[in-house]
Each structure stands twice: as structure tokens, then as C-alpha cells.
Design a protein around this motif. Structure first.
Motif, mmCIF file in Angstrom:
data_model
loop_
_atom_site.group_PDB
_atom_site.id
_atom_site.type_symbol
_atom_site.label_atom_id
_atom_site.label_comp_id
_atom_site.label_asym_id
_atom_site.label_seq_id
_atom_site.Cartn_x
_atom_site.Cartn_y
_atom_site.Cartn_z
ATOM 1 N N MET A 1 6.462 5.303 6.001
ATOM 2 C CA MET A 1 7.045 4.725 4.787
ATOM 3 C C MET A 1 6.662 3.247 4.701
ATOM 4 S SD MET A 1 11.063 4.597 3.630
ATOM 5 C CE MET A 1 11.250 6.376 3.817
ATOM 6 N N HIS A 2 6.022 2.845 3.591
ATOM 7 C CA HIS A 2 5.579 1.461 3.498
ATOM 8 C C HIS A 2 6.754 0.560 3.160
ATOM 9 C CE1 HIS A 2 5.589 1.930 -0.942
ATOM 10 N NE2 HIS A 2 5.622 0.618 -0.975
ATOM 11 N N PRO A 3 6.693 -0.713 3.591
ATOM 12 C CA PRO A 3 7.827 -1.613 3.343
ATOM 13 C C PRO A 3 7.987 -1.887 1.851
ATOM 14 C CG PRO A 3 5.955 -2.810 4.249
ATOM 15 C CD PRO A 3 5.620 -1.356 4.364
ATOM 16 N N LEU A 4 9.232 -2.025 1.430
ATOM 17 C CA LEU A 4 9.550 -2.297 0.033
ATOM 18 C C LEU A 4 9.254 -3.754 -0.281
ATOM 19 C CD1 LEU A 4 10.845 -1.201 -2.595
ATOM 20 C CD2 LEU A 4 13.039 -1.993 -1.697
ATOM 21 N N THR A 5 8.606 -3.998 -1.423
ATOM 22 C CA THR A 5 8.271 -5.360 -1.839
ATOM 23 C C THR A 5 8.796 -5.617 -3.249
ATOM 24 O OG1 THR A 5 6.156 -4.801 -2.886
ATOM 25 C CG2 THR A 5 6.137 -5.206 -0.494
ATOM 26 N N THR A 11 6.791 -3.176 -10.555
ATOM 27 C CA THR A 11 6.074 -1.990 -11.034
ATOM 28 C C THR A 11 7.054 -0.934 -11.529
ATOM 29 O OG1 THR A 11 4.208 -2.379 -9.536
ATOM 30 C CG2 THR A 11 4.492 -0.132 -10.359
ATOM 31 N N GLY A 12 8.144 -0.756 -10.761
ATOM 32 C CA GLY A 12 9.163 0.197 -11.170
ATOM 33 C C GLY A 12 9.794 -0.174 -12.498
ATOM 34 N N ALA A 13 10.028 -1.459 -12.716
ATOM 35 C CA ALA A 13 10.629 -1.913 -13.973
ATOM 36 C C ALA A 13 9.724 -1.569 -15.151
ATOM 37 C CB ALA A 13 10.892 -3.410 -13.922
ATOM 38 N N ASP A 14 8.413 -1.751 -14.983
ATOM 39 C CA ASP A 14 7.470 -1.397 -16.046
ATOM 40 C C ASP A 14 7.476 0.117 -16.283
ATOM 41 O OD1 ASP A 14 6.726 -4.048 -16.320
ATOM 42 O OD2 ASP A 14 4.997 -3.865 -14.976
ATOM 43 N N ASN A 71 12.243 6.331 -11.662
ATOM 44 C CA ASN A 71 11.068 5.744 -11.013
ATOM 45 C C ASN A 71 10.378 6.767 -10.118
ATOM 46 O OD1 ASN A 71 9.341 3.504 -10.521
ATOM 47 N ND2 ASN A 71 10.389 3.100 -8.587
ATOM 48 N N PHE A 72 11.161 7.507 -9.364
ATOM 49 C CA PHE A 72 10.617 8.500 -8.426
ATOM 50 C C PHE A 72 9.906 9.631 -9.170
ATOM 51 C CE2 PHE A 72 11.116 12.443 -5.991
ATOM 52 C CZ PHE A 72 10.587 12.082 -4.755
ATOM 53 N N LEU A 73 10.587 10.237 -10.133
ATOM 54 C CA LEU A 73 10.024 11.423 -10.778
ATOM 55 C C LEU A 73 8.900 11.078 -11.760
ATOM 56 C CD1 LEU A 73 13.116 13.734 -11.312
ATOM 57 C CD2 LEU A 73 11.185 14.048 -9.769
ATOM 58 N N VAL A 74 9.024 9.988 -12.492
ATOM 59 C CA VAL A 74 7.941 9.596 -13.392
ATOM 60 C C VAL A 74 6.691 9.250 -12.594
ATOM 61 C CG1 VAL A 74 7.172 7.893 -15.090
ATOM 62 C CG2 VAL A 74 9.469 8.871 -15.257
ATOM 63 N N SER A 75 6.871 8.588 -11.454
ATOM 64 C CA SER A 75 5.724 8.273 -10.590
ATOM 65 C C SER A 75 5.004 9.541 -10.142
ATOM 66 C CB SER A 75 6.195 7.477 -9.364
ATOM 67 O OG SER A 75 5.123 7.233 -8.481
ATOM 68 N N HIS A 76 5.778 10.551 -9.704
ATOM 69 C CA HIS A 76 5.158 11.810 -9.278
ATOM 70 C C HIS A 76 4.549 12.559 -10.462
ATOM 71 C CE1 HIS A 76 5.902 12.206 -4.968
ATOM 72 N NE2 HIS A 76 7.017 11.519 -5.171
ATOM 73 N N HIS A 77 5.193 12.484 -11.608
ATOM 74 C CA HIS A 77 4.651 13.131 -12.808
ATOM 75 C C HIS A 77 3.310 12.510 -13.180
ATOM 76 C CE1 HIS A 77 4.673 15.191 -16.671
ATOM 77 N NE2 HIS A 77 4.464 14.019 -17.266
ATOM 78 N N GLU A 78 3.246 11.194 -13.157
ATOM 79 C CA GLU A 78 1.997 10.494 -13.496
ATOM 80 C C GLU A 78 0.885 10.810 -12.498
ATOM 81 O OE1 GLU A 78 3.942 6.522 -15.652
ATOM 82 O OE2 GLU A 78 3.260 6.429 -13.560
ATOM 83 N N ALA A 79 1.274 11.005 -11.225
ATOM 84 C CA ALA A 79 0.290 11.289 -10.180
ATOM 85 C C ALA A 79 -0.080 12.769 -10.098
ATOM 86 C CB ALA A 79 0.823 10.815 -8.828
ATOM 87 N N HIS A 164 14.090 6.078 0.098
ATOM 88 C CA HIS A 164 12.709 6.199 -0.353
ATOM 89 C C HIS A 164 12.353 4.927 -1.124
ATOM 90 C CE1 HIS A 164 9.110 7.584 -2.399
ATOM 91 N NE2 HIS A 164 9.074 8.600 -1.566
ATOM 92 N N PRO A 165 11.147 4.379 -0.911
ATOM 93 C CA PRO A 165 10.788 3.129 -1.595
ATOM 94 C C PRO A 165 10.871 3.202 -3.115
ATOM 95 C CG PRO A 165 9.239 3.572 0.185
ATOM 96 C CD PRO A 165 10.111 4.786 0.069
ATOM 97 N N LEU A 166 10.495 4.333 -3.707
ATOM 98 C CA LEU A 166 10.564 4.448 -5.163
ATOM 99 C C LEU A 166 12.012 4.461 -5.661
ATOM 100 C CD1 LEU A 166 7.749 7.092 -5.770
ATOM 101 C CD2 LEU A 166 7.727 4.708 -6.558
ATOM 102 N N ILE A 167 12.889 5.093 -4.887
ATOM 103 C CA ILE A 167 14.312 5.125 -5.250
ATOM 104 C C ILE A 167 14.912 3.723 -5.155
ATOM 105 C CG2 ILE A 167 16.570 6.040 -4.623
ATOM 106 C CD1 ILE A 167 14.764 8.176 -5.801
#
Length: 351
Positions: A1-5, A11-14, A71-79, A164-167
Motif C-alpha cells: 500500500m503506497h503512502p497517502l499524500t 486528485t480525489g477532489a477532482d 473516489n474508490f469506485l469511480v477510480s476503479h470504473h475509470e481504470a 485504503h488510500p483511495l478511501i
């Protein structure tokens, strides 16, 4: 798991802009919160702290969790990594509601595992959102194990209530929205369960030199225990706020965020405090009596952090005996504070 920045949070806000509701902020009456004693050598005027409430319980599904879920589900949907089997999550209720809402937005299936002690108001809302609901005997940890088995067998994407970082990044998007309305913010106060909200908020707050106060029930102290021993550790879960703050173990993301705040700038270093259930109940009742705000006990825990009398109590730690802060944080005169009221999925009859 990469560190949260902080970059992850931006990016999540956008990504979730236009999908979630911007947070509403309301100021408490001047003098509502007791401030710390004035230093006799400090010649600044003795002005009361300015305290605001961030009404995040007005968010979709009634809690901040909608931010992380989107953020989590839209990210996976886009990917292209959201499978036909949909998404599965274990939750005390709020994260499941947010996941089901975000899944429905993307025409995906949501399967939610809850402890069988979850409030019926949350279970009913989940079913209204079209989620498949499984009530598991025991605590959140038992529901999480059942969810893991289901995801492995079904091929569903497994989400997490907080770790989870996206959460966590989604939760952290709160901070810049609050800062737009309170540019001179000094301190932000959040309740802590598993630590997703705290991790996101602390990372975003640290980027702006803002202090984060982490408030936990005295007997649901996953983050506080991890701070004491330097790593996540299982704790007892026994609080009136356990339905939303009842994680047995905090996330590495939360502990890392706390430690990072102390390594960078002592003025904005995060604080960890504990409050008894009696103060949580009092804070919830005061919100109703004085503001007609009906929130769940987990949300009231954050306000209890400012209302409880500061004290220190000798108690057995996980591996050693410590002086653990039990009671409130006292703002300095003139300090600007925002308390995040994070959820309101509660039965009005319980007030």
C-alpha cells in the motif's frame, strides 16, 4: 500500500467533484466552548475561540463515507477494474451505505456485510439502495472475514471501510472545502474509528499547517493504542459509539499520518484524546437541544472532545503503563477550530 499524500487528496477532489455535496459550515455561539487558561505572560487580548461545525452528516447517505466510496469506485470504473460481480464491503453501516450509493451510481452490484448488532436504520437504508445485505454474528472484524471469503469466491472487488488510500483520500477532501469557508483555520477535530477520516484529514491539514485532534471513545481506542506501542494492535471495542467507531485495529495509514505530523511541524502536530461515553451522550444531546442537530454517537464523539474536562489518567497500555489523555482539548484564546460532525444515521427515538 503506497503512502497517502496530499496529491492523492487533490486528485480525489477532482475525481468526485460534482458527485458529492460540498460541506456546510456553521459557527457556534461565541463562548460556547471553554478555552485554555490565559498565559499571564501573553499580552494578546483574551478573545474566545471561534468554533465551527462542519455538517458533513448532510452528505449523501448521511455521512462523510460517500467521499471515499465515490473516489474508490469511480477510480476503479475509470481504470476498467470494476468487475461484473460488483463490489463487496464489510462495514458498521455507514461505509456500506456509501459503497451501495456509489455502486448504484455506476450501475454496479454492492454486497454489504454488517455485524448483526448494526442499527436497523442503517440496514433498512442499505436495502433501499439495492444492496445485498448479510448480517454476521459478532463485531466488525467478523463481518470483514465473511466479506473476504465472499470476495474471493465471487470475484467481487473488495472495498474497505477505512483502510485504503483511495478511501482515506476521499475523506480528506473535506479539509480544503472547510478552508475555503474558514481561511484562518487553526485546528480541525475528528472522531476516529478505524482511522480513514483521520488519515485523510490529517494529511490534508498538515499540508496547510493545521492541527488535527483525533477523538476516540475511551473504550474504542484503536488509534490511541497504536500510537502508544508504535504499531496497529487489537483493542477492546466497548462504547455507545461502537456501531460507527468500533474498529478493533487502526489502519497503518492513520498511524503514519499521526507520526508524520509530529515529524514535520510540532505546531500542527496531531493530538490523540479519549472521551468517556457519558460525554459522548451529553454532546449528542446538546447538539439536539441547542441546534436541533440529530447526529449519531460517533459524530458526537468529535464535539465531546471539546466539551469534556481535560485530565490524565494512569491506565494499562498494551505493553506498558502510560499517562493517557482522557477528556477534552482546550482551544487557546482566539484559536479557530472546526469540529467535523461526520454522520447522522441514527434512530431519532434514541435521543
Amino acid at each position: 500500500m503506497h503512502p497517502l499524500t496530499y496529491g492523492d487528496i487533490k486528485t480525489g477532489a477532482d475525481r468526485i467533484r460534482g458527485l458529492v455535496r460540498p460541506v456546510t459550515v456553521a459557527q457556534l455561539d461565541p463562548g460556547s466552548i471553554v478555552t485554555a487558561p490565559v498565559d499571564p505572560l501573553d499580552d494578546r487580548p483574551d478573545t474566545p475561540a471561534r468554533v465551527y461545525l462542519a455538517l458533513e452528516f448532510m452528505q449523501h447517505t448521511g455521512s462523510f463515507k460517500a467521499r471515499g466510496a465515490a473516489n474508490f469506485l469511480v477510480s476503479h470504473h475509470e481504470a476498467g477494474t470494476l468487475p461484473e460481480a460488483g463490489v463487496a464491503i464489510a462495514s458498521g453501516g455507514n461505509a456500506g451505505l456509501a459503497c451501495a450509493w456509489a455502486a448504484r451510481m455506476l450501475n454496479a452490484t454492492a454486497t454489504v456485510f454488517l455485524p448483526d448488532t448494526a442499527p436497523s436504520v442503517k440496514v433498512d437504508k442499505l436495502r433501499d439502495l439495492g444492496a445485498a445485505v448479510y448480517l454476521i454474528p459478532g463485531e466488525y472484524a467478523d463481518a470483514a472475514r465473511a466479506c473476504e471469503v465472499f470476495a474471493a469466491e465471487s470475484g467481487a472487488l473488495q472495498s474497505h471501510a477505512y483502510d485504503h488510500p483511495l478511501i482515506a483520500a476521499g475523506a480528506g477532501t473535506l479539509v480544503d472545502e472547510i478552508r475555503e469557508q474558514i481561511p484562518d483555520l487553526d485546528t480541525i477535530v475528528v472522531a476516529v474509528g478505524g482511522g480513514g477520516l483521520f488519515a485523510g484529514v490529517a494529511i490534508a491539514a498538515q499540508a496547510h499547517g493545521i492541527r488535527t485532534i483525533a477523538v476516540e471513545p475511551e473504550n474504542c481506542r484503536a488509534l490511541n493504542a497504536a500510537i502508544q506501542v508504535g504499531g496497529p494492535v487489537d483493542v477492546t471495542v466497548d462504547s455507545i459509539a461502537a456501531d460507527s467507531l468500533g474498529a478493533r485495529r487502526t489502519s497503518e495509514l492513520a498511524l503514519n499520518a499521526y507520526q508524520a505530523s509530529h515529524a514535520i511541524d510540532s505546531r500542527s502536530a496531531a493530538h490523540s484524546i479519549l472521551v468517556p461515553d457519558s460525554e459522548i451522550v451529553r454532546a449528542r444531546q446538546l447538539l439536539w437541544s441547542h441546534r436541533r442537530l440529530l447526529v449519531e454517537h460517533g459524530a458526537a464523539t468529535a464535539l465531546a472532545g471539546l466539551l469534556a474536562e481535560p485530565s490524565y489518567r494512569v491506565r494499562d497500555g498494551i505493553t506498558r503503563t502510560d499517562l493517557t489523555p482522557v477528556g477534552g482539548y482546550r482551544p487557546q484564546p482566539g484559536e479557530t477550530v472546526c469540529v467535523v460532525l461526520c454522520g447522522a444515521n441514527t434512530d431519532p427515538k434514541t435521543i
